[in-house]
Write a protein that holds these residues in place. Structure first.
Motif, PDB file in Angstrom:
ATOM      1  N   THR A 184       0.849  -1.203   0.000  1.00 44.59           N
ATOM      2  CA  THR A 184       0.000   0.000   0.000  1.00 44.59           C
ATOM      3  C   THR A 184       0.875   1.240   0.000  1.00 44.59           C
ATOM      4  O   THR A 184       0.634   2.180  -0.766  1.00 44.59           O
ATOM      5  CB  THR A 184      -0.919  -0.004   1.244  1.00 44.59           C
ATOM      6  OG1 THR A 184      -1.669  -1.225   1.259  1.00 44.59           O
ATOM      7  CG2 THR A 184      -1.858   1.180   1.237  1.00 44.59           C
ATOM      8  N   LEU A 185       1.896   1.236   0.863  1.00 45.00           N
ATOM      9  CA  LEU A 185       2.806   2.374   0.984  1.00 45.00           C
ATOM     10  C   LEU A 185       3.442   2.723  -0.358  1.00 45.00           C
ATOM     11  O   LEU A 185       3.541   3.898  -0.728  1.00 45.00           O
ATOM     12  CB  LEU A 185       3.890   2.055   2.015  1.00 45.00           C
ATOM     13  CG  LEU A 185       4.894   3.144   2.336  1.00 45.00           C
ATOM     14  CD1 LEU A 185       4.205   4.367   2.923  1.00 45.00           C
ATOM     15  CD2 LEU A 185       5.946   2.616   3.305  1.00 45.00           C
ATOM     16  N   LEU A 186       3.836   1.685  -1.105  1.00 45.90           N
ATOM     17  CA  LEU A 186       4.510   1.924  -2.383  1.00 45.90           C
ATOM     18  C   LEU A 186       3.558   1.786  -3.585  1.00 45.90           C
ATOM     19  O   LEU A 186       4.001   1.686  -4.726  1.00 45.90           O
ATOM     20  CB  LEU A 186       5.723   0.999  -2.527  1.00 45.90           C
ATOM     21  CG  LEU A 186       6.855   1.385  -1.571  1.00 45.90           C
ATOM     22  CD1 LEU A 186       7.868   0.281  -1.416  1.00 45.90           C
ATOM     23  CD2 LEU A 186       7.534   2.664  -2.042  1.00 45.90           C
ATOM     24  N   GLN A 187       2.261   1.796  -3.289  1.00 40.38           N
ATOM     25  CA  GLN A 187       1.210   1.811  -4.318  1.00 40.38           C
ATOM     26  C   GLN A 187       1.379   0.693  -5.344  1.00 40.38           C
ATOM     27  O   GLN A 187       1.383   0.930  -6.556  1.00 40.38           O
ATOM     28  CB  GLN A 187       1.168   3.182  -5.010  1.00 40.38           C
ATOM     29  CG  GLN A 187       0.916   4.304  -4.039  1.00 40.38           C
ATOM     30  CD  GLN A 187       1.156   5.669  -4.644  1.00 40.38           C
ATOM     31  OE1 GLN A 187       1.770   5.801  -5.698  1.00 40.38           O
ATOM     32  NE2 GLN A 187       0.674   6.698  -3.970  1.00 40.38           N
ATOM     33  N   LEU A 188       1.493  -0.533  -4.830  1.00 41.66           N
ATOM     34  CA  LEU A 188       1.634  -1.708  -5.683  1.00 41.66           C
ATOM     35  C   LEU A 188       0.600  -2.748  -5.276  1.00 41.66           C
ATOM     36  O   LEU A 188       0.182  -2.791  -4.121  1.00 41.66           O
ATOM     37  CB  LEU A 188       3.034  -2.312  -5.537  1.00 41.66           C
ATOM     38  CG  LEU A 188       4.194  -1.463  -6.042  1.00 41.66           C
ATOM     39  CD1 LEU A 188       5.514  -2.038  -5.555  1.00 41.66           C
ATOM     40  CD2 LEU A 188       4.174  -1.389  -7.555  1.00 41.66           C
ATOM     41  N   PRO A 189       0.212  -3.610  -6.211  1.00 38.57           N
ATOM     42  CA  PRO A 189      -0.723  -4.686  -5.844  1.00 38.57           C
ATOM     43  C   PRO A 189      -0.029  -5.681  -4.911  1.00 38.57           C
ATOM     44  O   PRO A 189       1.183  -5.880  -5.003  1.00 38.57           O
ATOM     45  CB  PRO A 189      -1.078  -5.342  -7.186  1.00 38.57           C
ATOM     46  CG  PRO A 189       0.037  -4.963  -8.101  1.00 38.57           C
ATOM     47  CD  PRO A 189       0.576  -3.646  -7.624  1.00 38.57           C
ATOM     48  N   GLU A 190      -0.785  -6.282  -4.024  1.00 38.87           N
ATOM     49  CA  GLU A 190      -0.241  -7.221  -3.042  1.00 38.87           C
ATOM     50  C   GLU A 190      -0.079  -8.605  -3.680  1.00 38.87           C
ATOM     51  O   GLU A 190      -0.831  -9.533  -3.404  1.00 38.87           O
ATOM     52  CB  GLU A 190      -1.186  -7.284  -1.842  1.00 38.87           C
ATOM     53  CG  GLU A 190      -0.559  -7.852  -0.602  1.00 38.87           C
ATOM     54  CD  GLU A 190      -1.492  -7.771   0.586  1.00 38.87           C
ATOM     55  OE1 GLU A 190      -1.939  -8.840   1.043  1.00 38.87           O
ATOM     56  OE2 GLU A 190      -1.781  -6.649   1.046  1.00 38.87           O
ATOM     57  N   THR A 191       0.937  -8.717  -4.559  1.00 36.74           N
ATOM     58  CA  THR A 191       1.210  -9.972  -5.247  1.00 36.74           C
ATOM     59  C   THR A 191       2.716 -10.222  -5.246  1.00 36.74           C
ATOM     60  O   THR A 191       3.499  -9.297  -5.027  1.00 36.74           O
ATOM     61  CB  THR A 191       0.738  -9.940  -6.717  1.00 36.74           C
ATOM     62  OG1 THR A 191       1.435  -8.895  -7.399  1.00 36.74           O
ATOM     63  CG2 THR A 191      -0.758  -9.722  -6.829  1.00 36.74           C
ATOM     64  N   PHE A 192       3.088 -11.476  -5.517  1.00 37.90           N
ATOM     65  CA  PHE A 192       4.520 -11.784  -5.550  1.00 37.90           C
ATOM     66  C   PHE A 192       5.201 -11.119  -6.740  1.00 37.90           C
ATOM     67  O   PHE A 192       6.281 -10.549  -6.613  1.00 37.90           O
ATOM     68  CB  PHE A 192       4.758 -13.301  -5.576  1.00 37.90           C
ATOM     69  CG  PHE A 192       6.220 -13.630  -5.585  1.00 37.90           C
ATOM     70  CD1 PHE A 192       6.976 -13.495  -4.430  1.00 37.90           C
ATOM     71  CD2 PHE A 192       6.851 -14.030  -6.743  1.00 37.90           C
ATOM     72  CE1 PHE A 192       8.342 -13.758  -4.429  1.00 37.90           C
ATOM     73  CE2 PHE A 192       8.212 -14.298  -6.754  1.00 37.90           C
ATOM     74  CZ  PHE A 192       8.952 -14.165  -5.592  1.00 37.90           C
TER      75      PHE A 192
END
Length: 170
Positions: free
Chosen positions: A7-15
């Motif tokens: 969330t902090l780095l605005q990325l989806p929570e995926t590998f």
């Protein structure tokens, strides 16, 4: 509570993440929160800025490394791979690790042999890293993700020992 690194780095929570986007988002955040921008403000605000910068750095370093990213994803699922209940390592991997360590000890002064060993281990590591996306995408396969992530931690350690031995030779 600290903010989720994804969330902090605005990325989806995926590998699998876009490393260019990770770098870009990190740089943008660093510009916004860099402590120098808060130099003229009160001490509380400076300290808050320094803490935020440290958190952003930690998030970036964690997500940049595939092994640390796997550990973090497992952490988000409530799993600490360093917990005692996950310390069992399959017999075949244990044997492989012993062989690598033996080879390292045998060839500590042989640059070519150490480089070959490092290459062999790197191939093994790449194959294991390639398995992780599937394990994380199908959340019912987290036990396999735990196993592979733990094994990757062992591999990372032996790689460090090989690098140390190579430095000693030079």
């Amino acid at each position: 509570m600290s903010l989720n690194f994804f969330t902090l780095l605005q990325l989806p929570e995926t590998f699998i993440i876009d490393l260019k986007k990770l770098d870009q988002n990190y740089q943008n955040l660093q510009k916004e929160i860099h402590p120098d921008r808060f130099a003229s403000l009160a001490d509380e605000e400076k300290i808050a800025s320094i803490k935020k910068a440290a958190q952003v750095n930690d998030a970036y370093q964690t997500l940049k490394s595939p092994i640390r990213r796997a550990e973090y994803l497992l952490h988000l699922h409530g799993i600490n791979i360093h917990d005692e209940k996950y310390t069992a390592v399959p017999q075949d991997f244990l044997m492989q690790q012993m062989e690598w360590r033996e080879e390292l000890e045998t060839h500590k002064q042989n640059k070519e042999a150490l480089e070959k060993l490092a290459n062999d281990i790197q191939k093994n590591k790449s194959e294991m890293l390639n398995q992780l996306p599937e394990y994380f995408e199908s959340k019912n396969n987290l036990n396999s993700a735990i196993k592979v992530t733990r094994e990757l931690n062992f591999i990372e350690k032996i790689e460090q020992h090989i690098n140390d031995a190579l430095i000693e030779i030079i």
